[in-house]
Write a protein that holds these residues in place. Sequence first.
Motif, mmCIF file in Angstrom:
data_model
loop_
_atom_site.group_PDB
_atom_site.id
_atom_site.type_symbol
_atom_site.label_atom_id
_atom_site.label_comp_id
_atom_site.label_asym_id
_atom_site.label_seq_id
_atom_site.Cartn_x
_atom_site.Cartn_y
_atom_site.Cartn_z
ATOM 1 N N GLN A 5 1.356 0.383 13.872
ATOM 2 C CA GLN A 5 2.166 0.873 13.549
ATOM 3 C C GLN A 5 3.497 0.732 13.991
ATOM 4 N N GLU A 6 3.970 0.208 14.611
ATOM 5 C CA GLU A 6 5.802 -0.042 15.446
ATOM 6 C C GLU A 6 6.006 -1.226 13.607
ATOM 7 N N ALA A 7 4.776 -2.025 13.706
ATOM 8 C CA ALA A 7 5.154 -2.803 12.421
ATOM 9 C C ALA A 7 5.024 -1.868 11.101
ATOM 10 N N ARG A 8 4.658 -1.213 11.127
ATOM 11 C CA ARG A 8 4.594 -0.208 9.763
ATOM 12 C C ARG A 8 5.572 0.229 9.458
ATOM 13 N N ALA B 10 -1.740 -0.348 4.336
ATOM 14 C CA ALA B 10 -2.645 -0.383 5.703
ATOM 15 C C ALA B 10 -2.801 -2.247 6.897
ATOM 16 N N GLY B 11 -3.582 -1.540 8.071
ATOM 17 C CA GLY B 11 -4.172 -2.363 8.703
ATOM 18 C C GLY B 11 -3.817 -3.907 7.604
ATOM 19 N N LEU C 120 11.782 -7.029 12.923
ATOM 20 C CA LEU C 120 10.885 -7.442 12.790
ATOM 21 C C LEU C 120 9.898 -8.328 13.063
ATOM 22 N N PRO C 121 11.048 -9.373 13.069
ATOM 23 C CA PRO C 121 10.985 -10.544 13.931
ATOM 24 C C PRO C 121 9.493 -10.520 15.188
ATOM 25 N N GLY C 122 10.001 -10.338 15.828
ATOM 26 C CA GLY C 122 9.078 -9.741 16.755
ATOM 27 C C GLY C 122 8.043 -8.810 16.826
ATOM 28 N N ALA C 123 7.946 -7.800 15.807
ATOM 29 C CA ALA C 123 7.158 -7.223 15.521
ATOM 30 C C ALA C 123 6.230 -7.351 14.968
ATOM 31 N N LEU C 124 5.709 -8.314 13.849
ATOM 32 C CA LEU C 124 5.010 -9.023 13.942
ATOM 33 C C LEU C 124 4.792 -9.914 14.010
ATOM 34 N N ALA C 125 5.836 -11.324 15.001
ATOM 35 C CA ALA C 125 4.916 -11.840 16.151
ATOM 36 C C ALA C 125 3.907 -11.306 16.473
#
Length: 348
Positions: A6-9, A38-39, A71-76
Motif C-alpha cells: 500500500q505504501e509503495a502504491r 494491483a499487487g 521510492l527506492p526504500g519502498a520498492l526495496a
Amino acid sequence: MLDRVQEARRQIEICNACRYCEGYCAVFPAITRDRAFAGGDITQLANLCHNCRGCYYACQYTEPHEFALNLPGALAEVRADSWERLVWPSGFARVFQRYGGAMVAVFLLATFFVVTWFRLDVETFYDLIPHEVLVAIFLPAFVAPLALIALALWRYWREVGGTRITWAQLRAALRDAARLKNLDGGQGQGCNFEREERYTKGRRAMHQAVLYGFLMCFASTCAGTVLHYAGWPAPYAIWSLPKLLGVPGGVLLTLGAVGLAVLKPKGDRKLGAPGVWGGEMGFVLLLGFTGASGLALYAARGTEALGYMMALHLGSVLTLFLLMPYSKMVHGFFRLAALVRDAQGKGL
C-alpha cells in the motif's frame, strides 16, 4: 506485506502524476503505462528497480515534504518481501534475510567440517574427495536450489501476469542484464548509491565484475567436468580452459565482491530495506570468500596447505549453492524475469 504494498502504491501514484523522473530507469516508463496498480504490478516494479537511488535525490517530494516520498526504500521493502514469499520455504528465506551473516558463518563451518572428514594430506583434488562422492554431494546441492528458484520464478510470473515469452523479449532482457543498463542512473552518470548527491559508476562496475567473474568461474567448472569425462581429469595446467576461465573469473569475483562490501556501508540504509542489510552483506562476503578461496587453492598447489585450501573452497561453494534460493543471489533471477516482463509491457 499489505502495508508495504500500500505504501509503495501510494508513492508510485504520486510519481505517476509527477513524471519528473521518467527518464531515470526502467521503472518510470513502466509506471506511465498504467493508471491503477494491483499487487502484482507493485511486485513487478519492485523487482525492476535496481536501487540506483537517483530518483530520490532528484525528487522534490521527499522529507520534509508532507508526501515523504522514498521510492527506492519502498520498492526495496516490497522486493525483499517478494523473495521471502515466493521462495520455498519462506520462513527460511525470512531468517536468512535478517541473519545472513551469522548463517553464512555457520554453514561455512559446517561444510568445512564435513569436507575435513576426508584426509587432508593430498596432492590432487580427487585425493581429498573421490569424484563419485563429490558428484553425490554437489549435484543435489546445486540442482535442488535451482529447482526451488524455478518454482519461485513460476510463482512470480503468475503474480505479475506474465504471458508466453518470445525470443525478442528474452533477448532484450538478456541484453539489459548483461550491460546492467539500469545501474547507469538513466542519464549515463551512474548510481546515486552513496550518500548525498554523488553519482558514480563504481557500483555498476563492481556488479559487472561479480556477474562476469561468477559466470567465468561457472564456465570453468563446466569445462573441467567435460574434460574429466573426456578422459583428462584434474589438476589442469595454467594454459588449460578451466584455468584460463577460472583464474581471471576468481579475480573478478573477489575484487567485485570486495568493492561492493566497501561501497555498501556508504549507502544510506533508509533508501534500501534496512531489515535485510545483514543478509545482503553476508551474501557479498560469501561471494568474495568463494572467489578468494579458489585463487588460494590454485596458489597452494604443491604445498602442505593444499588440503585445507580445498576444504575451505569446497565448503564455500557448497554454502553458496545451498543458500542460493534464500540469499540475494536469487535477485538476479527475479530481476531477469522482471526485465522480460517489462519487455512484454513495451510490446516487444
